[in-house]
Motif scaffolding. Structure first.
Motif, mmCIF file in Angstrom:
data_model
loop_
_atom_site.group_PDB
_atom_site.id
_atom_site.type_symbol
_atom_site.label_atom_id
_atom_site.label_comp_id
_atom_site.label_asym_id
_atom_site.label_seq_id
_atom_site.Cartn_x
_atom_site.Cartn_y
_atom_site.Cartn_z
ATOM 1 N N PHE A 36 18.872 31.534 35.198
ATOM 2 C CA PHE A 36 19.452 30.681 34.067
ATOM 3 C C PHE A 36 20.910 30.899 34.057
ATOM 4 O O PHE A 36 21.271 31.867 34.519
ATOM 5 C CB PHE A 36 18.678 31.444 32.690
ATOM 6 N N VAL A 37 21.434 29.685 33.321
ATOM 7 C CA VAL A 37 22.911 29.791 33.518
ATOM 8 C C VAL A 37 23.197 29.691 31.938
ATOM 9 O O VAL A 37 22.424 28.835 31.380
ATOM 10 C CB VAL A 37 23.569 28.512 34.363
ATOM 11 N N ILE A 38 23.789 30.623 31.495
ATOM 12 C CA ILE A 38 24.143 30.817 30.291
ATOM 13 C C ILE A 38 25.886 30.488 30.070
ATOM 14 O O ILE A 38 26.627 31.298 30.820
ATOM 15 C CB ILE A 38 24.158 32.153 29.571
ATOM 16 N N SER A 39 26.210 29.461 29.371
ATOM 17 C CA SER A 39 27.607 29.073 29.385
ATOM 18 C C SER A 39 28.027 28.993 28.155
ATOM 19 O O SER A 39 27.325 28.660 27.199
ATOM 20 C CB SER A 39 27.881 27.760 30.336
ATOM 21 N N LEU A 40 29.445 29.036 28.020
ATOM 22 C CA LEU A 40 30.227 29.195 26.579
ATOM 23 C C LEU A 40 30.988 27.950 26.815
ATOM 24 O O LEU A 40 31.600 27.627 27.667
ATOM 25 C CB LEU A 40 31.107 30.515 26.381
ATOM 26 N N TRP A 41 31.037 27.199 25.599
ATOM 27 C CA TRP A 41 31.588 25.847 25.524
ATOM 28 C C TRP A 41 32.758 26.026 24.271
ATOM 29 O O TRP A 41 32.398 26.421 23.337
ATOM 30 C CB TRP A 41 30.735 24.897 25.455
ATOM 31 N N ARG A 42 33.791 25.248 24.434
ATOM 32 C CA ARG A 42 34.600 25.101 23.430
ATOM 33 C C ARG A 42 35.196 23.885 23.363
ATOM 34 O O ARG A 42 36.120 23.617 24.435
ATOM 35 C CB ARG A 42 35.707 26.343 23.451
ATOM 36 N N ALA A 43 35.373 23.064 22.357
ATOM 37 C CA ALA A 43 35.958 21.745 22.638
ATOM 38 C C ALA A 43 35.429 20.860 23.715
ATOM 39 O O ALA A 43 36.374 20.214 24.218
ATOM 40 C CB ALA A 43 37.312 21.941 22.265
ATOM 41 N N GLY A 44 34.226 21.055 24.094
ATOM 42 C CA GLY A 44 33.749 20.226 25.158
ATOM 43 C C GLY A 44 34.022 20.867 26.670
ATOM 44 O O GLY A 44 33.848 20.061 27.577
ATOM 45 N N ARG A 45 34.754 21.909 26.600
ATOM 46 C CA ARG A 45 34.992 22.316 28.049
ATOM 47 C C ARG A 45 34.146 23.876 28.289
ATOM 48 O O ARG A 45 34.247 24.615 27.105
ATOM 49 C CB ARG A 45 36.639 22.739 28.104
ATOM 50 N N CYS A 46 33.810 23.946 29.215
ATOM 51 C CA CYS A 46 33.025 25.245 29.764
ATOM 52 C C CYS A 46 34.326 26.142 29.965
ATOM 53 O O CYS A 46 35.193 26.069 30.703
ATOM 54 C CB CYS A 46 32.433 24.995 30.987
ATOM 55 N N THR A 47 34.013 27.499 29.102
ATOM 56 C CA THR A 47 34.920 28.405 29.244
ATOM 57 C C THR A 47 34.427 29.911 29.937
ATOM 58 O O THR A 47 35.242 30.613 30.405
ATOM 59 C CB THR A 47 35.617 29.005 27.649
ATOM 60 N N GLY A 48 33.331 29.689 30.306
ATOM 61 C CA GLY A 48 32.723 30.813 31.101
ATOM 62 C C GLY A 48 31.199 30.669 31.227
ATOM 63 O O GLY A 48 30.585 30.052 30.532
ATOM 64 N N THR A 49 30.587 31.313 32.320
ATOM 65 C CA THR A 49 29.238 31.451 32.580
ATOM 66 C C THR A 49 28.786 32.829 33.087
ATOM 67 O O THR A 49 29.469 33.583 33.495
ATOM 68 C CB THR A 49 28.869 30.222 33.756
ATOM 69 N N VAL A 50 27.518 32.863 32.882
ATOM 70 C CA VAL A 50 26.746 33.917 33.357
ATOM 71 C C VAL A 50 25.575 33.557 33.979
ATOM 72 O O VAL A 50 24.737 32.532 33.258
ATOM 73 C CB VAL A 50 26.359 34.991 32.320
ATOM 74 N N ARG A 51 25.136 33.933 35.141
ATOM 75 C CA ARG A 51 23.810 33.725 35.752
ATOM 76 C C ARG A 51 23.100 34.843 35.736
ATOM 77 O O ARG A 51 23.387 35.873 36.111
ATOM 78 C CB ARG A 51 24.031 33.119 37.100
ATOM 79 N N ILE A 52 21.661 34.453 34.877
ATOM 80 C CA ILE A 52 20.672 35.754 35.016
ATOM 81 C C ILE A 52 19.460 35.373 35.469
ATOM 82 O O ILE A 52 18.986 34.171 35.363
ATOM 83 C CB ILE A 52 20.791 36.139 33.430
ATOM 84 N N GLY A 53 18.712 36.299 36.140
ATOM 85 C CA GLY A 53 17.278 36.243 36.606
ATOM 86 C C GLY A 53 16.446 36.161 35.547
ATOM 87 O O GLY A 53 16.800 36.458 34.310
ATOM 88 N N PRO A 54 14.975 36.037 35.900
ATOM 89 C CA PRO A 54 13.922 36.065 34.859
ATOM 90 C C PRO A 54 13.769 37.289 34.125
ATOM 91 O O PRO A 54 13.613 37.330 32.964
ATOM 92 C CB PRO A 54 12.835 35.459 35.627
ATOM 93 N N GLU A 55 14.268 38.414 34.932
ATOM 94 C CA GLU A 55 13.712 39.541 34.540
ATOM 95 C C GLU A 55 14.937 39.978 33.395
ATOM 96 O O GLU A 55 14.468 40.604 32.183
ATOM 97 C CB GLU A 55 13.800 40.822 35.421
ATOM 98 N N ALA A 56 16.135 39.609 33.642
ATOM 99 C CA ALA A 56 17.231 39.808 32.607
ATOM 100 C C ALA A 56 16.988 38.774 31.424
ATOM 101 O O ALA A 56 17.198 39.219 30.282
ATOM 102 C CB ALA A 56 18.572 39.483 33.151
#
Length: 72
Positions: A36-56
């Motif tokens: 899964f890619v979890i990303s933080l967005w502000r004003a239409g711009r990605c400011t950071g991402t985290v990639r986590i597996g199914p267990e997490a």
């Protein structure tokens, strides 16, 4: 470097921040990488991402469920 533009993705869930301010969390499943890619967005711009597996991801779901249960 060019401007980053948010593209609509099938299977992406966007959750708005309660503070509004054009912030949101996006979650998408990437089958090829089994993450899964979890990303933080502000004003239409990605400011950071985290990639986590199914267990997490299961741990995150558990933490959310526990928090909701405690809320009553």
């Amino acid at each position: 470097m060019g401007e980053v533009v948010a593209l609509a993705r099938t299977g992406t869930t966007a959750v708005p921040d309660v503070r509004r301010d054009r912030r949101e969390l996006q979650i998408s499943w990437h089958e090829v990488d089994d993450v899964f890619v979890i990303s933080l967005w502000r004003a239409g711009r990605c400011t950071g991402t985290v990639r986590i597996g199914p267990e997490a991801a299961a741990e995150v779901i558990g933490a959310l469920a526990d928090g909701l249960a405690e809320r009553g």
